[in-house]
Design a protein around this motif. Structure first.
Motif, mmCIF file in Angstrom:
data_model
loop_
_atom_site.group_PDB
_atom_site.id
_atom_site.type_symbol
_atom_site.label_atom_id
_atom_site.label_comp_id
_atom_site.label_asym_id
_atom_site.label_seq_id
_atom_site.Cartn_x
_atom_site.Cartn_y
_atom_site.Cartn_z
ATOM 1 N N GLY A 88 0.671 -0.962 -0.022
ATOM 2 C CA GLY A 88 -0.322 -0.247 -0.324
ATOM 3 C C GLY A 88 1.020 1.390 -0.435
ATOM 4 N N TYR A 89 0.503 2.280 0.745
ATOM 5 C CA TYR A 89 1.313 3.699 0.722
ATOM 6 C C TYR A 89 2.464 3.121 2.093
ATOM 7 N N TYR A 90 3.783 4.174 2.222
ATOM 8 C CA TYR A 90 5.042 3.712 2.885
ATOM 9 C C TYR A 90 4.772 5.450 3.307
ATOM 10 N N GLU A 91 4.546 5.674 5.170
ATOM 11 C CA GLU A 91 5.647 6.302 5.400
ATOM 12 C C GLU A 91 5.267 5.809 6.916
ATOM 13 N N GLU A 138 -4.179 -3.276 -2.202
ATOM 14 C CA GLU A 138 -3.250 -2.181 -2.021
ATOM 15 C C GLU A 138 -4.012 -1.185 -2.548
ATOM 16 N N GLY A 139 -4.065 -1.632 -4.044
ATOM 17 C CA GLY A 139 -4.711 -0.283 -4.165
ATOM 18 C C GLY A 139 -5.438 0.539 -3.948
ATOM 19 N N ASN A 189 -5.329 6.572 -0.774
ATOM 20 C CA ASN A 189 -5.453 6.824 0.551
ATOM 21 C C ASN A 189 -4.345 7.084 1.140
ATOM 22 N N LYS A 190 -3.288 6.969 1.030
ATOM 23 C CA LYS A 190 -2.220 7.253 1.863
ATOM 24 C C LYS A 190 -1.792 6.382 2.901
ATOM 25 N N VAL A 191 -2.469 4.798 3.625
ATOM 26 C CA VAL A 191 -2.527 4.278 4.470
ATOM 27 C C VAL A 191 -1.951 3.107 4.591
ATOM 28 N N VAL A 192 -1.178 3.153 5.368
ATOM 29 C CA VAL A 192 0.639 2.071 5.910
ATOM 30 C C VAL A 192 -0.047 0.620 5.715
#
Length: 351
Positions: free
Chosen positions: A19-22, A97-98, A103-106
């Motif tokens: 997904g998104y990573y931070e 994952e998409g 939605n910028k969720v880890v």
């Protein structure tokens, strides 16, 4: 990329970022639902939490944007054993994952979610961080975890304006502490007139619209973290019939003179057995909470209406004299059994 979940006790679980990573910090909890994952993602009650799903594969029927509990994901991060890459369902619009990327969720996958669940169950809920710095020192870890604060959670998920929905039935004022879409649907399908207020609306402003009853919604966090909301609720007690669910129920208990306690690891999932003490029937309920009402703290005239069959905790209250009822579980149930919708019907009938 390689990533890790590091808990505040120093335990590390190595996996893969998806997904998104931070780098993200949150309260690590587990959910035992086998289906309904997109409802979990978008439930405002999960705001600020890193949710570990105990079911081994998540995402096998994909994501459809119609069945969301709010307009966006609310959880801080998602942990799964395996994220389904090729979902199969006629309503599927994208894989998880998409959806997380969009939605910028880890996301973190590939860790031993069973071991993580057992650790939380035995040691209790902990703060944690998802990071690519898998060798992070304890000193750095503690510094980063200390930045986490979920006290503003209710105000972050509550509406920032008053919303009115026309209807010919009873007029229900909803205090939005993190209102789920399906709770709102439960009232509109009965043709109720609904006015939705932000969590910090004063008791006077709510009573100015002269509702037939007042409903306190679900929401995230500790009910004691929002004393200004509690004070407004106290001023509404006995003025109009009232009902609360989840966080709203806990706030009602506090307003009536009771106390709430933090649970070791909470109730989160769609399979919690609860007995209605007035009928002795047991229902399978959907729940998401980390705090519980202390039964012995309530005034004598407030009666226990429901009890959890797993751990015996109090799951509902009724105060007939003041026309107040509340439950800890989710009577609107999506996803889950629909058998406890009768509780909302009871409230509407009162009005």
């Amino acid at each position: 990329m390689k990533a890790a979940l590091i808990l505040e006790d120093g335990t590390r679980f190595l996996g893969e970022s998806f997904g998104y990573y931070e780098e993200i910090v949150g309260e690590v909890v587990f959910n035992t639902s086998m289906t309904g994952y997109q409802e979990v993602f978008t439930d405002p009650s999960y705001y600020g939490q890193i949710v570990n799903m105990t079911y081994p594969m998540i995402g096998n029927y994909g994501i459809n944007t119609e069945e969301m509990e709010s307009t966006k994901p609310q959880l801080n991060a998602l942990i799964v054993r395996e994220a389904a890459k090729n979902p199969s369902n006629w309503r599927c619009e994208m894989n998880i994952e998409g959806y997380l990327k969009l939605n910028k969720v880890v996301g973190l996958e590939g860790i031993d979610t069973r071991a993580l669940t057992k650790l939380i169950r035995n040691a209790g809920t902990m703060k944690g961080i998802i990071t690519t710095d898998v060798e992070m020192s304890q000193e750095v870890l503690e510094k980063k975890l200390s930045t986490f604060n979920n006290k503003p959670g209710v105000m972050d998920v509550s509406t920032n304006k008053t919303v009115e929905i026309e209807g010919e039935g009873p007029h229900v004022a909803i205090i939005d502490l993190g209102l789920n879409k399906n709770l709102l649907k439960s009232f509109t399908k009965e043709n109720c007139r609904v006015t939705i207020f932000s969590a910090d609306t004063t008791a006077e402003d709510i009573l100015n619209v002269n509702p037939d009853g007042i409903f306190l919604s679900n929401g995230p966090g500790n009910p004691k973290d929002i004393p200004e909301v509690l004070e407004n609720i106290k001023r509404l007690i006995g003025v109009k019939p009232m009902m609360g669910v989840c966080l709203g129920y806990q706030l009602l208990a506090l307003a009536l003179g009771g106390n709430t306690l933090k649970m070791k690891y909470g109730h989160r999932g769609g399979n919690h057995p609860v007995k209605d003490l007035s009928t002795n029937k047991v229902y399978i309920t959907s729940q998401n909470h980390g705090y519980v009402v202390e039964e012995s703290s309530l005034p004598e005239e407030v009666k226990v209406s429901h009890r959890n069959m797993n751990d015996g905790t109090m799951e509902g209250l009724v105060y007939e004299k003041q026309q107040i009822l509340g439950v800890q579980f989710r009577p609107e149930l999506s996803s889950g059994s629909h058998s406890t919708a009768y509780i909302l019907d009871k409230f509407i009938d009162k009005l």
